[in-house]
Write a protein that holds these residues in place. Structure first.
Motif, PDB file in Angstrom:
ATOM      1  N   UNK A   1       7.701   7.468 -13.596  1.00  0.00           N
ATOM      2  CA  UNK A   1       8.275   8.572 -14.376  1.00  0.00           C
ATOM      3  C   UNK A   1       9.727   8.277 -14.754  1.00  0.00           C
ATOM      4  N   UNK A   2      10.452   7.605 -13.856  1.00  0.00           N
ATOM      5  CA  UNK A   2      11.870   7.368 -14.107  1.00  0.00           C
ATOM      6  C   UNK A   2      12.102   6.358 -15.222  1.00  0.00           C
TER       7      UNK A   2
ATOM      8  N   UNK B   1      -1.514   7.526 -16.353  1.00  0.00           N
ATOM      9  CA  UNK B   1      -0.328   7.858 -17.148  1.00  0.00           C
ATOM     10  C   UNK B   1      -0.593   7.536 -18.609  1.00  0.00           C
ATOM     11  N   UNK B   2       0.098   8.250 -19.494  1.00  0.00           N
ATOM     12  CA  UNK B   2      -0.067   8.030 -20.927  1.00  0.00           C
ATOM     13  C   UNK B   2       1.257   7.515 -21.487  1.00  0.00           C
ATOM     14  N   UNK B   3       1.157   6.510 -22.336  1.00  0.00           N
ATOM     15  CA  UNK B   3       2.365   5.894 -22.907  1.00  0.00           C
ATOM     16  C   UNK B   3       2.971   6.804 -23.963  1.00  0.00           C
TER      17      UNK B   3
ATOM     18  N   UNK C   1       0.888  -1.176   0.000  1.00  0.00           N
ATOM     19  CA  UNK C   1       0.000   0.000   0.000  1.00  0.00           C
ATOM     20  C   UNK C   1       0.924   1.225   0.000  1.00  0.00           C
ATOM     21  N   UNK C   2       1.116   1.789  -1.173  1.00  0.00           N
ATOM     22  CA  UNK C   2       2.160   2.792  -1.343  1.00  0.00           C
ATOM     23  C   UNK C   2       1.579   4.144  -1.735  1.00  0.00           C
ATOM     24  N   UNK C   3       2.335   5.208  -1.461  1.00  0.00           N
ATOM     25  CA  UNK C   3       1.803   6.559  -1.707  1.00  0.00           C
ATOM     26  C   UNK C   3       1.828   6.922  -3.190  1.00  0.00           C
ATOM     27  N   UNK C   4       0.973   7.866  -3.593  1.00  0.00           N
ATOM     28  CA  UNK C   4       0.975   8.342  -4.984  1.00  0.00           C
ATOM     29  C   UNK C   4       2.363   8.760  -5.462  1.00  0.00           C
ATOM     30  N   UNK C   5       3.112   9.464  -4.618  1.00  0.00           N
ATOM     31  CA  UNK C   5       4.450   9.931  -5.036  1.00  0.00           C
ATOM     32  C   UNK C   5       5.405   8.780  -5.308  1.00  0.00           C
ATOM     33  N   UNK C   6       5.251   7.713  -4.541  1.00  0.00           N
ATOM     34  CA  UNK C   6       6.109   6.536  -4.740  1.00  0.00           C
ATOM     35  C   UNK C   6       5.898   5.963  -6.141  1.00  0.00           C
ATOM     36  N   UNK C   7       4.627   5.802  -6.504  1.00  0.00           N
ATOM     37  CA  UNK C   7       4.303   5.273  -7.843  1.00  0.00           C
ATOM     38  C   UNK C   7       4.737   6.264  -8.925  1.00  0.00           C
ATOM     39  N   UNK C   8       4.496   7.531  -8.653  1.00  0.00           N
ATOM     40  CA  UNK C   8       4.853   8.568  -9.632  1.00  0.00           C
ATOM     41  C   UNK C   8       6.334   8.468 -10.008  1.00  0.00           C
ATOM     42  N   UNK C   9       7.167   8.364  -8.972  1.00  0.00           N
ATOM     43  CA  UNK C   9       8.616   8.268  -9.236  1.00  0.00           C
ATOM     44  C   UNK C   9       8.976   6.964  -9.945  1.00  0.00           C
ATOM     45  N   UNK C  10       8.384   5.858  -9.502  1.00  0.00           N
ATOM     46  CA  UNK C  10       8.670   4.557 -10.119  1.00  0.00           C
ATOM     47  C   UNK C  10       8.357   4.586 -11.615  1.00  0.00           C
TER      48      UNK C  10
ATOM     49  N   UNK D   1       4.132   9.457 -19.460  1.00  0.00           N
ATOM     50  CA  UNK D   1       3.963  10.750 -18.811  1.00  0.00           C
ATOM     51  C   UNK D   1       2.878  10.576 -17.751  1.00  0.00           C
ATOM     52  N   UNK D   2       3.243  10.805 -16.513  1.00  0.00           N
ATOM     53  CA  UNK D   2       2.271  10.640 -15.427  1.00  0.00           C
ATOM     54  C   UNK D   2       1.401  11.899 -15.372  1.00  0.00           C
ATOM     55  N   UNK D   3       0.105  11.700 -15.546  1.00  0.00           N
ATOM     56  CA  UNK D   3      -0.832  12.825 -15.546  1.00  0.00           C
ATOM     57  C   UNK D   3      -1.427  13.054 -14.158  1.00  0.00           C
ATOM     58  N   UNK D   4      -1.703  11.950 -13.449  1.00  0.00           N
ATOM     59  CA  UNK D   4      -2.341  12.052 -12.132  1.00  0.00           C
ATOM     60  C   UNK D   4      -1.675  11.066 -11.181  1.00  0.00           C
ATOM     61  N   UNK D   5      -1.324  11.536 -10.000  1.00  0.00           N
ATOM     62  CA  UNK D   5      -0.851  10.649  -8.927  1.00  0.00           C
ATOM     63  C   UNK D   5      -1.353  11.297  -7.646  1.00  0.00           C
ATOM     64  N   UNK D   6      -2.513  10.842  -7.192  1.00  0.00           N
ATOM     65  CA  UNK D   6      -3.110  11.480  -6.008  1.00  0.00           C
ATOM     66  C   UNK D   6      -3.859  10.445  -5.187  1.00  0.00           C
ATOM     67  N   UNK D   7      -4.506  10.907  -4.147  1.00  0.00           N
ATOM     68  CA  UNK D   7      -5.427  10.062  -3.398  1.00  0.00           C
ATOM     69  C   UNK D   7      -6.818  10.292  -3.982  1.00  0.00           C
ATOM     70  N   UNK D   8      -7.532   9.213  -4.246  1.00  0.00           N
ATOM     71  CA  UNK D   8      -8.903   9.350  -4.741  1.00  0.00           C
ATOM     72  C   UNK D   8      -9.707  10.161  -3.720  1.00  0.00           C
TER      73      UNK D   8
END
Ligand code: SAM
Length: 251
Positions: free
Chosen positions: A189-190, A245-247, A178-187, A195-202
């Protein structure tokens, strides 16, 4: 006639409200799947006729929902749930022309590369998608410009070493995913693949999840450990992580 399940009708989920609440509760596998799907669609778009992979679809409720609500064709793909049972549910819901049940491990998908316009995953991506190489694997099946949308249980801040007692008592391998939006965003984006469009809490996900668990408990379909944990949390750390995210074009 009013029932305990009336509590599951919420103005912010007009599409979910049109589905039989007993059917949803009877087929539950985690947080309210249609609320998560409808919440995901607050941040992503599906156009009629698109080919959509619903990855870790469980009992295929979300696959039926996406097909009926957005007029898309869905490959309802899951590991644990028998695809024959899902096929029966799909036929009973009148979506047999648009939803195809598939049993597969998310690491061995039987699809052509570039096949899907979108991949969605509700309450499941954390089971198989936390590895650094998984995004590269799964996006092979997505066409360039296609969209990946995920909702999964999350913890708001970076993995913590000192846990509050209500998390410590429930802690285990599952909660580690159970990981935070920022964790996924970095995983994601790198990788340079998306291109990550949304990484938030619903929005409202902590309170909706708790309402769902309390209501399910009234009809003997609850899960006390999670209900108690969410109650103790009071929306401080727990909720549902939402990612879109969009490919990118392939290099
Ligand atoms: C908590 S359930 C959620 C199911 C459904 N999406 C929902 O929201 O009700 C998690 C699902 O992930 C699926 N899953 C777990 N590991 C998987 C894997 N390696 N490949 C495919 N599906 C997997 C399970 O089969 C299970 O149905």
């Amino acid at each position: 006639m009013s029932s305990a399940l009336d509590a599951l009708t919420l103005d912010r989920y007009p599409r979910s409200n049109t589905y039989d609440r007993q059917w949803i509760v009877d087929n539950l596998m985690g947080p309210h799947p249609l609320w998560s799907a409808e919440g995901l669609m607050g941040a992503m778009t599906l156009e009629p006729g698109m080919r959509v992979l619903d990855l870790g679809c469980g009992t295929a409720l979300t696959s039926i929902f996406f097909a009926r609500e957005y007029d898309v064709e869905v490959w309802a793909t899951d590991l644990w749930v028998d695809p024959t049972e899902n096929w029966q549910r799909i036929q009973d819901s009148g979506a047999a022309d648009r939803v195809h049940p598939i049993q597969s491990d998310a690491h061995k998908l039987p699809f052509a590369h570039d096949f899907f316009d979108a991949i969605v995953s509700i309450g499941a991506f954390n089971y198989f998608g936390t590895g650094a190489d998984y995004l590269a694997y799964v996006t092979q099946f997505l066409r360039p410009g296609g969209t990946l949308g995920v909702v999964a249980p999350g913890i708001r801040t970076a993995p913590v070493l000192t846990l509050p007692s209500y998390l410590e008592s429930r802690w285990g391998p599952d909660l580690c995913t159970w990981l935070p939006p920022d964790w996924w965003h970095q995983l994601w984006q790198r990788t340079n693949l998306v291109a990550v469009q949304t990484a938030d809490f619903l929005p409202n996900s902590w309170s909706d999840w708790l309402l769902w668990l309390k209501t399910c408990a009234e009809v003997d379909r609850g899960y006390k450990p999670d209900e108690q944990m969410l109650e103790a949390d009071q929306g401080d750390l727990l909720g549902l992580t939402r990612l879109v995210a969009h490919l990118n074009e392939r290099g």
